[in-house]
Design a protein around this motif. Structure first.
Motif, mmCIF file in Angstrom:
data_model
loop_
_atom_site.group_PDB
_atom_site.id
_atom_site.type_symbol
_atom_site.label_atom_id
_atom_site.label_comp_id
_atom_site.label_asym_id
_atom_site.label_seq_id
_atom_site.Cartn_x
_atom_site.Cartn_y
_atom_site.Cartn_z
ATOM 1 N N PHE A 234 0.808 -1.307 -0.061
ATOM 2 C CA PHE A 234 0.078 -0.021 0.005
ATOM 3 C C PHE A 234 0.734 1.181 -0.028
ATOM 4 C CE2 PHE A 234 -3.405 -2.612 2.344
ATOM 5 C CZ PHE A 234 -4.161 -2.738 1.018
ATOM 6 N N GLN A 235 1.838 1.323 0.823
ATOM 7 C CA GLN A 235 2.639 2.370 0.842
ATOM 8 C C GLN A 235 3.439 2.488 -0.412
ATOM 9 O OE1 GLN A 235 2.067 4.134 3.112
ATOM 10 N NE2 GLN A 235 1.513 2.971 4.790
ATOM 11 N N GLY A 236 3.907 1.486 -1.117
ATOM 12 C CA GLY A 236 4.678 1.619 -2.277
ATOM 13 C C GLY A 236 3.754 2.124 -3.272
ATOM 14 N N ALA A 237 2.246 1.825 -3.574
ATOM 15 C CA ALA A 237 1.494 2.205 -4.253
ATOM 16 C C ALA A 237 1.235 3.626 -4.096
ATOM 17 C CB ALA A 237 0.263 1.322 -4.282
ATOM 18 N N ILE A 238 0.976 4.091 -2.921
ATOM 19 C CA ILE A 238 0.754 5.634 -2.593
ATOM 20 C C ILE A 238 2.084 6.333 -3.157
ATOM 21 C CG2 ILE A 238 0.603 7.323 -0.634
ATOM 22 C CD1 ILE A 238 -1.716 5.633 0.246
ATOM 23 N N LEU A 239 3.054 5.883 -2.602
ATOM 24 C CA LEU A 239 4.375 6.826 -2.842
ATOM 25 C C LEU A 239 4.644 6.965 -4.473
ATOM 26 C CD1 LEU A 239 6.819 5.237 0.225
ATOM 27 C CD2 LEU A 239 6.035 7.808 -0.232
ATOM 28 N N ALA A 240 4.293 5.871 -5.087
ATOM 29 C CA ALA A 240 4.331 5.866 -6.672
ATOM 30 C C ALA A 240 3.517 7.070 -7.289
ATOM 31 C CB ALA A 240 4.296 4.586 -7.378
ATOM 32 N N VAL A 241 2.245 6.934 -6.697
ATOM 33 C CA VAL A 241 1.333 8.201 -7.390
ATOM 34 C C VAL A 241 2.149 9.622 -6.878
ATOM 35 C CG1 VAL A 241 -0.858 9.344 -6.984
ATOM 36 C CG2 VAL A 241 -0.662 6.880 -7.237
ATOM 37 N N LYS A 242 2.549 9.679 -5.681
ATOM 38 C CA LYS A 242 3.031 10.963 -5.279
ATOM 39 C C LYS A 242 4.219 11.332 -5.923
ATOM 40 C CE LYS A 242 0.767 11.425 -0.568
ATOM 41 N NZ LYS A 242 0.829 11.782 0.805
ATOM 42 N N LEU A 243 5.029 10.375 -6.185
ATOM 43 C CA LEU A 243 6.238 10.691 -6.846
ATOM 44 C C LEU A 243 6.179 11.652 -8.187
ATOM 45 C CD1 LEU A 243 9.324 9.991 -6.324
ATOM 46 C CD2 LEU A 243 9.074 8.096 -7.990
#
Ligand SMILES: Cc1ncc(COP(=O)(O)O)c(C=O)c1O
Length: 377
Positions: A234-243
């Motif tokens: 979940f954190q990887g997915a959120i961070l990929a969006v915010k990146l």
């Protein structure tokens, strides 16, 4: 101090879609959501490897352990940082040695580090861990010079500095290894705890990946004692969006900082420093660097009174950090005492972080500066 809603609301649908994808594919730990973020972050930072993990604290430990810092070795760092900068050295089995800060930038002072290296404990030192405090890189030119002269590893605590640069190189690609935090208040933030190690070394990257999974290279064959430091899907997915948005957000933070500067100067409150007299000493960007303004930290003599005054007017502020690390109860065993690091001790009495985030409006900044002007008049 910080309004995360203003960042979250426009991204709501995109984030939910990314989280939905993790639920559907059930890659809850590491897997493609984390690997995808790691590839994108490495490309964006211009480093060979990015290794996602469970927090900035674990990233620091991994960055040290993977770079080969071992029991009985000493690592120099700053007393003016978050606790993890020192506790991660202890967690790696090494010994922290502290050196004072530069009063103008609040970052570890190269001259103080050199004094330790020339002193009786200099031989023990195997690494130096500068912290890029408040979003500005430590003096990497000077530390690189010292590295050439004394031969140690340079590890970056880049927890507060995603996107910061020193002479065109981004934080994360300056040292032998680096640690980032994605704690929810950071410039690039997860929806919970998460962190990342970066390195240009294939060996360090391979060791960090092994250590974050209990020292396993092959499933259930443990080559070393590592830890569970894995990043959630979940954190990887959120961070990929915010990146995708981080460069724009950092640009906005730079604009907000510039506006504070202009407002303080226009109000006649700015003093040249490094120490305050009657007004406020403003933070500044070292020429040749790119500050990403994780915090906008002023120095002022009557700091605690000012903070209380702002709180009465419902203006948030924060003290990073009220107690330098050598005076923390948990670190008494390091053997330091009050007076050992006068710059860090003085900064701890004078620093005040004002609200800063990409969406902060000009009228809100005017309110902050007007309140400080009222207090000082
Ligand atoms: C300078 C510094 N180092 C390390 C950390 C630790 O990061 P985390 O809170 O993600 O464990 C933080 C953040 O809190 C930090 O600001």
């Amino acid at each position: 101090m910080l309004d995360l809603d203003r960042q979250y609301t426009p991204l709501h649908a995109e984030l939910l879609e990314a989280l939905g994808h993790v639920l559907q594919t059930q890659q809850f730990i590491l897997g493609e959501p984390v690997a995808g973020f790691e590839r994108a972050a490495a490309a964006q930072l211009g480093v060979a490897h990015a290794i996602g993990c469970s927090s900035g604290t674990d990233a620091l430990w991994l960055a040290l352990a993977a770079a080969g810092i071992d029991r009985g070795e000493a690592v120099i760092t700053t007393p003016f940082s978050f606790f993890a900068s020192v506790s991660a050295i202890l967690r790696a089995g090494a010994t922290p040695i502290l050196a004072d800060i530069d009063p103008a930038t609040f970052n570890l002072a190269p001259a103080a580090v050199e004094a330790v290296l020339n002193g009786p404990r200099g031989q023990e030192v195997k690494a130096v861990l500068p912290v890029h405090l408040y979003g500005q890189c430590a003096d990497w030119t000077a530390f690189t010079h010292l590295k050439g002269k004394f031969g140690f590893k340079l590890i970056e605590d880049a927890a507060q500095a995603y996107g910061a640069q020193w002479n065109g190189t981004k934080a994360g690609g300056l040292g032998n290894s680096a640690a980032f935090s994605f704690y929810p208040t950071k410039n690039l933030s997860a929806a919970g705890d998460a962190g990342m190690v970066t390195t240009n070394s294939d060996d360090v990257a391979e060791r960090a990946r092994m250590l974050r999974q209990h020292g396993m290279r092959r499933r259930y064959y443990h080559d070393e004692v590592g830890w569970n430091s894995r990043m959630d899907g979940f954190q990887g997915a959120i961070l990929a969006v915010k990146l995708k948005y981080i460069d724009g957000w950092n640009q906005s933070r730079r604009m907000v900082a510039k506006r504070y500067h202009a407002l303080f100067h226009a109000a006649g409150l700015a003093e040249s420093g490094p120490y305050p007299v009657h007004g406020v000493v403003l933070p500044h960007e070292v020429p040749g660097t790119k500050h990403v303004w994780h915090q906008y930290v002023i120095r002022t003599a009557r700091r605690d009174e000012l903070r209380a005054f702002l709180a009465e007017r419902k203006i948030g502020s924060e003290i990073y950090y009220p107690v330098p690390l050598h005076l923390q109860d948990a670190l008494k065993s390091l053997g330091y005492k009050a007076g050992d690091f006068p710059e860090a001790e003085r900064a701890a009495h004078e620093v005040l972080a004002l609200p800063i985030f990409p969406e902060l409006r000009e009228d809100e900044q005017q309110t902050v500066v007007a309140a400080i002007a009222d207090f000082l008049s």
